[in-house]
Write a protein that holds these residues in place. Structure first.
Motif, PDB file in Angstrom:
ATOM      1  N   ILE A 136       0.820  -1.206   0.000  1.00  0.00           N
ATOM      2  CA  ILE A 136       0.000   0.000   0.000  1.00  0.00           C
ATOM      3  C   ILE A 136       0.859   1.263   0.000  1.00  0.00           C
ATOM      4  CG2 ILE A 136      -1.879  -1.200   1.175  1.00  0.00           C
ATOM      5  CD1 ILE A 136      -1.154   0.520   3.678  1.00  0.00           C
ATOM      6  N   ALA A 137       2.156   1.126  -0.268  1.00  0.00           N
ATOM      7  CA  ALA A 137       3.058   2.280  -0.289  1.00  0.00           C
ATOM      8  C   ALA A 137       4.158   2.038  -1.315  1.00  0.00           C
ATOM      9  CB  ALA A 137       3.659   2.515   1.097  1.00  0.00           C
ATOM     10  N   SER A 138       4.759   3.129  -1.769  1.00  0.00           N
ATOM     11  CA  SER A 138       5.851   3.034  -2.743  1.00  0.00           C
ATOM     12  C   SER A 138       7.027   2.273  -2.141  1.00  0.00           C
ATOM     13  CB  SER A 138       6.307   4.426  -3.156  1.00  0.00           C
ATOM     14  OG  SER A 138       5.267   5.130  -3.800  1.00  0.00           O
ATOM     15  N   GLY A 139       7.696   1.499  -2.982  1.00  0.00           N
ATOM     16  CA  GLY A 139       8.899   0.819  -2.560  1.00  0.00           C
ATOM     17  C   GLY A 139       8.687  -0.505  -1.870  1.00  0.00           C
ATOM     18  N   VAL A 140       7.431  -0.899  -1.658  1.00  0.00           N
ATOM     19  CA  VAL A 140       7.159  -2.188  -1.019  1.00  0.00           C
ATOM     20  C   VAL A 140       7.074  -3.246  -2.110  1.00  0.00           C
ATOM     21  CG1 VAL A 140       5.597  -3.494   0.476  1.00  0.00           C
ATOM     22  CG2 VAL A 140       5.889  -1.030   0.809  1.00  0.00           C
ATOM     23  N   PRO A 141       7.887  -4.289  -2.029  1.00  0.00           N
ATOM     24  CA  PRO A 141       7.873  -5.299  -3.093  1.00  0.00           C
ATOM     25  C   PRO A 141       6.569  -6.075  -3.135  1.00  0.00           C
ATOM     26  CG  PRO A 141       9.282  -6.005  -1.277  1.00  0.00           C
ATOM     27  CD  PRO A 141       8.893  -4.580  -0.994  1.00  0.00           C
ATOM     28  N   ALA A 142       6.287  -6.686  -4.269  1.00  0.00           N
ATOM     29  CA  ALA A 142       5.104  -7.527  -4.418  1.00  0.00           C
ATOM     30  C   ALA A 142       5.140  -8.657  -3.393  1.00  0.00           C
ATOM     31  CB  ALA A 142       5.031  -8.081  -5.828  1.00  0.00           C
ATOM     32  N   PHE A 143       3.976  -9.132  -3.028  1.00  0.00           N
ATOM     33  CA  PHE A 143       3.867 -10.157  -2.002  1.00  0.00           C
ATOM     34  C   PHE A 143       4.259 -11.515  -2.564  1.00  0.00           C
ATOM     35  CE2 PHE A 143       1.158 -12.850   0.899  1.00  0.00           C
ATOM     36  CZ  PHE A 143       1.793 -12.494   2.081  1.00  0.00           C
ATOM     37  N   ALA A 144       5.213 -12.177  -1.897  1.00  0.00           N
ATOM     38  CA  ALA A 144       5.681 -13.485  -2.362  1.00  0.00           C
ATOM     39  C   ALA A 144       4.805 -14.617  -1.845  1.00  0.00           C
ATOM     40  CB  ALA A 144       7.126 -13.704  -1.922  1.00  0.00           C
ATOM     41  N   ASN A 145       4.163 -14.425  -0.713  1.00  0.00           N
ATOM     42  CA  ASN A 145       3.262 -15.419  -0.124  1.00  0.00           C
ATOM     43  C   ASN A 145       3.972 -16.752   0.143  1.00  0.00           C
ATOM     44  OD1 ASN A 145       0.799 -16.259   0.933  1.00  0.00           O
ATOM     45  ND2 ASN A 145       0.058 -17.036  -1.025  1.00  0.00           N
ATOM     46  N   ASN A 146       5.177 -16.652   0.681  1.00  0.00           N
ATOM     47  CA  ASN A 146       5.923 -17.870   1.023  1.00  0.00           C
ATOM     48  C   ASN A 146       6.453 -17.850   2.455  1.00  0.00           C
ATOM     49  OD1 ASN A 146       7.993 -16.015   0.863  1.00  0.00           O
ATOM     50  ND2 ASN A 146       8.941 -16.906  -0.973  1.00  0.00           N
ATOM     51  N   GLY A 147       6.027 -16.867   3.223  1.00  0.00           N
ATOM     52  CA  GLY A 147       6.479 -16.756   4.607  1.00  0.00           C
ATOM     53  C   GLY A 147       7.676 -15.861   4.799  1.00  0.00           C
ATOM     54  N   ASN A 148       8.271 -15.374   3.703  1.00  0.00           N
ATOM     55  CA  ASN A 148       9.447 -14.508   3.808  1.00  0.00           C
ATOM     56  C   ASN A 148       9.098 -13.019   3.785  1.00  0.00           C
ATOM     57  OD1 ASN A 148      11.702 -16.376   3.919  1.00  0.00           O
ATOM     58  ND2 ASN A 148      11.125 -16.983   1.831  1.00  0.00           N
ATOM     59  N   ASP A 149       7.855 -12.672   3.516  1.00  0.00           N
ATOM     60  CA  ASP A 149       7.468 -11.264   3.395  1.00  0.00           C
ATOM     61  C   ASP A 149       7.580 -10.543   4.732  1.00  0.00           C
ATOM     62  OD1 ASP A 149       6.343 -11.176   0.529  1.00  0.00           O
ATOM     63  OD2 ASP A 149       5.289 -12.875   1.424  1.00  0.00           O
ATOM     64  N   THR A 150       7.918  -9.255   4.668  1.00  0.00           N
ATOM     65  CA  THR A 150       8.042  -8.417   5.861  1.00  0.00           C
ATOM     66  C   THR A 150       7.337  -7.085   5.612  1.00  0.00           C
ATOM     67  OG1 THR A 150      10.160  -7.504   5.082  1.00  0.00           O
ATOM     68  CG2 THR A 150      10.251  -9.490   6.478  1.00  0.00           C
ATOM     69  N   ASP A 151       7.507  -6.154   6.551  1.00  0.00           N
ATOM     70  CA  ASP A 151       7.006  -4.776   6.419  1.00  0.00           C
ATOM     71  C   ASP A 151       5.485  -4.734   6.275  1.00  0.00           C
ATOM     72  OD1 ASP A 151       7.040  -2.054   6.350  1.00  0.00           O
ATOM     73  OD2 ASP A 151       7.925  -1.867   4.352  1.00  0.00           O
ATOM     74  N   TYR A 152       4.794  -5.439   7.179  1.00  0.00           N
ATOM     75  CA  TYR A 152       3.337  -5.459   7.113  1.00  0.00           C
ATOM     76  C   TYR A 152       2.704  -4.141   7.560  1.00  0.00           C
ATOM     77  CZ  TYR A 152       3.121 -10.387   5.896  1.00  0.00           C
ATOM     78  OH  TYR A 152       3.218 -11.592   5.231  1.00  0.00           O
ATOM     79  N   ALA A 153       3.478  -3.232   8.114  1.00  0.00           N
ATOM     80  CA  ALA A 153       2.940  -1.903   8.408  1.00  0.00           C
ATOM     81  C   ALA A 153       2.676  -1.125   7.131  1.00  0.00           C
ATOM     82  CB  ALA A 153       3.905  -1.130   9.308  1.00  0.00           C
ATOM     83  N   ARG A 154       3.177  -1.640   5.998  1.00  0.00           N
ATOM     84  CA  ARG A 154       2.916  -1.017   4.700  1.00  0.00           C
ATOM     85  C   ARG A 154       2.341  -2.029   3.716  1.00  0.00           C
ATOM     86  NH1 ARG A 154       7.656   2.316   2.352  1.00  0.00           N
ATOM     87  NH2 ARG A 154       8.831   0.383   2.620  1.00  0.00           N
ATOM     88  N   ARG A 155       1.666  -3.030   4.252  1.00  0.00           N
ATOM     89  CA  ARG A 155       0.947  -4.030   3.453  1.00  0.00           C
ATOM     90  C   ARG A 155      -0.436  -4.231   4.054  1.00  0.00           C
ATOM     91  NH1 ARG A 155       4.275  -7.070   0.167  1.00  0.00           N
ATOM     92  NH2 ARG A 155       6.507  -7.138   0.676  1.00  0.00           N
ATOM     93  N   ALA A 156      -1.290  -4.886   3.271  1.00  0.00           N
ATOM     94  CA  ALA A 156      -2.584  -5.289   3.808  1.00  0.00           C
ATOM     95  C   ALA A 156      -2.377  -6.237   4.979  1.00  0.00           C
ATOM     96  CB  ALA A 156      -3.422  -5.969   2.735  1.00  0.00           C
ATOM     97  N   GLY A 157      -3.149  -6.036   6.040  1.00  0.00           N
ATOM     98  CA  GLY A 157      -3.093  -6.932   7.178  1.00  0.00           C
ATOM     99  C   GLY A 157      -3.877  -8.215   6.911  1.00  0.00           C
ATOM    100  N   ASP A 158      -4.019  -9.025   7.958  1.00  0.00           N
ATOM    101  CA  ASP A 158      -4.676 -10.320   7.844  1.00  0.00           C
ATOM    102  C   ASP A 158      -6.100 -10.224   8.394  1.00  0.00           C
ATOM    103  OD1 ASP A 158      -4.946 -12.992   7.253  1.00  0.00           O
ATOM    104  OD2 ASP A 158      -3.362 -13.682   8.588  1.00  0.00           O
ATOM    105  N   HIS A 159      -6.877 -11.273   8.157  1.00  0.00           N
ATOM    106  CA  HIS A 159      -8.229 -11.425   8.709  1.00  0.00           C
ATOM    107  C   HIS A 159      -9.085 -10.181   8.491  1.00  0.00           C
ATOM    108  CE1 HIS A 159      -7.698 -15.141  11.528  1.00  0.00           C
ATOM    109  NE2 HIS A 159      -6.945 -15.236  10.440  1.00  0.00           N
ATOM    110  N   HIS A 160      -9.284  -9.832   7.222  1.00  0.00           N
ATOM    111  CA  HIS A 160     -10.151  -8.701   6.869  1.00  0.00           C
ATOM    112  C   HIS A 160     -11.504  -8.851   7.554  1.00  0.00           C
ATOM    113  CE1 HIS A 160      -7.027  -8.717   3.933  1.00  0.00           C
ATOM    114  NE2 HIS A 160      -7.609  -7.958   3.028  1.00  0.00           N
ATOM    115  N   ASP A 161     -12.023  -7.754   8.100  1.00  0.00           N
ATOM    116  CA  ASP A 161     -13.285  -7.832   8.846  1.00  0.00           C
ATOM    117  C   ASP A 161     -14.171  -6.643   8.512  1.00  0.00           C
ATOM    118  OD1 ASP A 161     -15.236  -8.404  10.992  1.00  0.00           O
ATOM    119  OD2 ASP A 161     -13.684  -9.701  11.795  1.00  0.00           O
ATOM    120  N   GLY A 162     -14.758  -5.990   9.520  1.00  0.00           N
ATOM    121  CA  GLY A 162     -15.674  -4.878   9.272  1.00  0.00           C
ATOM    122  C   GLY A 162     -15.084  -3.846   8.324  1.00  0.00           C
ATOM    123  N   MET A 163     -15.943  -3.184   7.546  1.00  0.00           N
ATOM    124  CA  MET A 163     -15.443  -2.388   6.418  1.00  0.00           C
ATOM    125  C   MET A 163     -16.443  -1.301   6.034  1.00  0.00           C
ATOM    126  SD  MET A 163     -14.427  -4.003   2.696  1.00  0.00           S
ATOM    127  CE  MET A 163     -15.835  -5.108   2.791  1.00  0.00           C
TER     128      MET A 163
END
Length: 833
Positions: free
Chosen positions: A190-217
């Protein structure tokens, strides 16, 4: 030469005196357009070519020039229901100069021209069958008008799709004629410079990525350009959503690890940052929705984000910590479940199962007693923070690289024997900083969220505002999501002023309505009546002399809302979750998800069922056979305020719908007569359509989402659409509850059977929960969150590949991701109708 008679009388121009050889208009047209022309592409186009513009239509039916009239038809009379798109199609026989559709009578609608003979409109919201008359008119080449009328009779809104069948597929299934598109997934940047999500457990910097367990909206419309609110914009907006929890097994390469009981900081940081809230910009172009990874207002709010406290508990002794010695500020929000959307364009996120994250070592109670604060032990126990707890995910065990950091130590609520008794030297009071309603301004990325203490501290599921009426104090409805907890209402001290909805100082408006008022808890009586009991210090048992818990002041009452509600004798409910207010009637609906601790002996009129629900073994190895006892399938209750005012202190209630499989006993369990098209279990998410479109007008559409374990032998979790009736449209009923060898009768109040006005709209992928819903103002795009698909698996044994599976089964399993989908109708119409 030709001679003229000069004795002729005044002729008023009605004789032909032009004897030149210049061509007539018709001859010019015929020479340029050799084939027959009709409608706008014919004679009118020819006239435009000659005169440089279209001719004006004339009134009347006579034809002084003798041109042949056109014959028009407006089509046969028709019938439809509110919210459906209607196409009017006229016919013209003869050469026409122009044509148009106009509305003659009935509730006004907006006509959209498709071509010279056709126009469309959306059928308006009506309470009873209502005729709308439309006139189709066309002009001949002499501008003589011919017309014909047609009548479209509009009936009240009706569910307009074929029910989705129960299934255990690994996709989001929607009705024929609809499309579900994945929009925003765990890990998306959700911010510039954050690499695409690899979805293999190695991803970091979740303060600038979508979080987990999407809920109320919530979807907030954005101005076409710039970053200001536009409540009418259905193609550009902000999507704000909660991230309630995590599926820990998929976040790391090989699952969570620890060494000697100590968690690695890198893993804990990921897990913490995956909680909280997302604010992202979304837009629709050429019919397709997408999110903007670099939107100026994109933002993640996490358990580490600075917060401030507002309201009566600000600065209270129980809010003082090592981080906030004066009890006015804090860090973060966690386990954010349902939400609230304020008319002044702010977002309420609500802290639900926050208590489980805290560690509390054995012996802590003795330390607090010795420090002169023994009643803190009563409070902590009432909220489930008992001695011996290690805390979810073990964050308090982390030894940070920065030894001055307290980001992990704060999850240990154990009182240090060497720290000051007021809590300013440790984090014994950190649990009191959670359990609040938090207000966020999504249009100001630099704003600091505010915890609104006047609304009480509990397992807040959601906080929904009722109808706003000028000069009347608005009400906010909340459930405390745990077994045998309560339903609450907060009534503001401020009366509603419509101008506040457009204020640029949005959090200041929140101060006005959310920082002062009266918090009430509900008591529901067997006769269908109920009372709102005020949680006010000094009234009734809420005083320093209370034997169970001596209250010191109003801040103490609000910090210990559950204990105050206990003292007043409120009605214990079957897990009060989401609330929703019918925008047409003001009635409040509340999901009571289920209650495994409900027994035959403890049923009451508002929570009337205790039974056994057998579950067959399913094809999924993570679903086992067995029996669920108690209120296994939950119900949806509703109440109507006395006098239909938010300020009321009494109400009437009944039960709109009982969750149940259609195969269960219709006399004592399946009390709503559900069948294969609408049976459901464990209602959770709840939301009414917006009053900006037909789904929120006159007979609004109610959306029900499920979070279930009892029904998963037959189907994945689901979402249903309903057009409910009103409180009191059913009757009293007496049922017989049976568990094992114990039976007893129980009276209750059952609403009218929903029938075809309740229908399954969506079934989710495997092992998910359906939670979180909102639409664009026009109702033509609906956003839905899919939470924790494949939650029972792990990286080595993946039990769902969604959302990768939405477009077809992947060649190899893909780690599942919570995600938002956007649902649209293939014909561009309003979703659900």
């Amino acid at each position: 030469m030709t001679q003229f008679d000069a004795t002729l009388d005044y002729d008023d121009g009605d004789i032909d005196t032009n004897r030149s050889g210049n061509p007539h208009l018709n001859e010019l047209i015929a020479s340029r357009y050799s084939r027959r022309q009709t409608l706008f592409g014919g004679i009118s186009a020819a006239a435009t070519a000659v005169f440089g513009g279209a001719l004006l239509s004339a009134c009347g039916s006579s034809d002084a020039d003798g041109a042949p009239p056109v014959t028009v038809g407006a089509g046969a009379n028709a019938a439809t229901t509110s919210g459906r798109t209607v196409t009017l199609t006229g016919t013209i026989d003869g050469t026409s100069l122009g044509s148009s559709w106009t509305q003659v009578s009935g509730p006004p609608v907006t006509l959209t021209v498709l071509n010279p003979t056709s126009a469309t409109f959306v059928a308006p919201s009506v309470a009873t069958a209502t005729p709308l008359v439309f006139r189709f008119a066309a002009n001949n080449v002499s501008n003589t008008t011919s017309s014909a009328d047609t009548t479209v009779t509009v009936s009240p809104a009706a569910i307009g799709f074929a029910a989705v069948a129960k299934n255990r597929d690994d996709i989001v299934t929607v009705p024929a004629g609809y499309t579900a598109t994945v929009l925003y997934r765990l890990g998306d940047p959700i911010a510039s410079g954050v690499p695409a999500f690899a979805n293999n457990g190695n991803d970091t910097d979740y303060a600038r990525r979508a979080g987990d367990h999407h809920d109320g909206m919530t979807y907030f419309g954005l101005s076409a350009s710039g970053n200001t609110p536009d409540a009418t914009n259905s193609t550009r907006g902000l999507l704000v959503m909660n991230h309630e929890n995590i599926t820990q097994a998929y976040l790391h390469v090989s699952g969570a690890t620890s060494v000697g009981g100590v968690r690695p900081e890198a893993e804990a940081q990921k897990e913490i940052e995956c909680h909280g809230v997302s604010v992202i910009e979304v837009s629709r172009s050429a019919g397709a929705w997408s999110y903007l990874p670099t939107g100026a207002l994109n933002r993640r709010i996490t358990p580490n984000t600075p917060m401030v406290f507002n309201g009566p508990a600000r600065g209270a002794a129980q809010l003082k910590t090592r981080f906030s010695a004066d009890g006015t500020v804090g860090r973060g929000t966690i386990n954010n479940c349902a939400n609230g959307t304020m008319p002044w364009n702010t977002y309420l996120t609500n802290e639900e199962n926050w208590a489980g994250y805290f560690r509390r070592a054995s012996g802590d109670a003795a330390v607090r007693t010795a420090a002169g604060t023994p009643k803190e032990n009563i409070s902590l126990a009432r909220y489930g923070i008992t001695e011996g707890r290690t805390g979810n995910y073990g964050w308090s065990t982390v030894t940070p690289a920065d030894t001055s950091s307290t980001l992990y130590a704060r999850w240990n609520a154990t009182a240090a024997t060497t720290a000051p008794a007021d809590g300013s030297g440790d984090f014994r009071h950190e649990p009191f900083q959670y359990g609040w309603v938090v207000e966020i301004d999504p249009f100001d990325a630099s704003s600091v969220p505010r915890k609104r203490t006047a609304l009480g501290r509990m397992n807040h599921e959601g906080c929904v505002i009722g109808r706003t009426i000028a000069g009347v104090r608005p009400a906010f409805y909340m459930g405390d999501d745990a077994q045998n907890e309560y339903v609450y209402k907060f009534v503001s001290s401020a009366t509603w002023a419509a101008g506040d909805a457009s204020s640029a100082n949005r959090l200041a408006i929140g101060d006005k309505y959310l920082d002062a008022g009266t918090l009430y808890v509900g008591k529901l009586n067997a006769d269908g009546s109920g009372q709102w009991l005020p949680l006010v210090f000094g009234q009734g048992p809420l005083n320093a002399g209370n034997a169970t818990y001596p209250f010191a002041d109003q801040a103490d009452v609000l910090i210990n809302t559950r204990l105050a509600a206990d003292a007043l004798g409120a009605t214990r409910m079957d897990r009060p979750e989401w609330t929703a207010v019918n925008p047409a009637t003001g009635e409040m609906y509340l999901t009571l998800t289920n209650n495994s601790s409900r027994t035959v002996a403890t049923t009451d009129a508002a929570n009337p069922r205790a039974y056994s629900d057998p579950r067959a073994a399913a094809t999924n190895p993570n679903v086992s056979a067995g029996t669920t006892n108690g209120n296994a399938n939950g119900h949806v209750i509703r109440l109507r305020e006395s006098g239909d005012t938010s300020e009321a202190t009494s109400f009437t209630w009944d039960i709109y719908a009982f969750g149940a499989g259609s195969d269960l006993d219709a006399t004592n369990i399946n009390l709503s007569g559900l069948d294969a098209t609408n049976d459901f279990s464990s209602p959770d998410g709840l939301w009414f359509g917006l009053p900006s479109n037909v789904t929120g007008q006159t007979t609004p559409v109610l959306w029900i989402q499920t979070d279930d374990g009892a029904f998963t032998d037959q189907t994945n979790c689901m979402m249903l659409a309903a057009i409910p009736g009103v409180v009191g449209d059913g009757s009293a009923r007496t049922i017989t509850n049976t568990i094992g060898g114990t039976s007893a009768t129980q009276s209750t109040r059952v609403g009218k059977a929903p029938g075809t006005a309740l229908r399954r709209f969506l079934v989710g992928p495997r092992e998910c929960e359906i939670t979180g819903i909102y639409s664009t103002p026009d109702g033509k795009s609906v956003f839905v969150n899919i939470q924790h698909p494949g939650e029972n698996g792990n990286g080595g044994s993946i039990t769902s590949s969604w959302p990768a599976s939405q477009s077809g089964t992947p060649t190899t399993p893909s780690r599942p991701r919570s995600a938002t989908v956007v649902i649209t109708k293939d014909d561009g119409g309003i979703v659900g109708l």
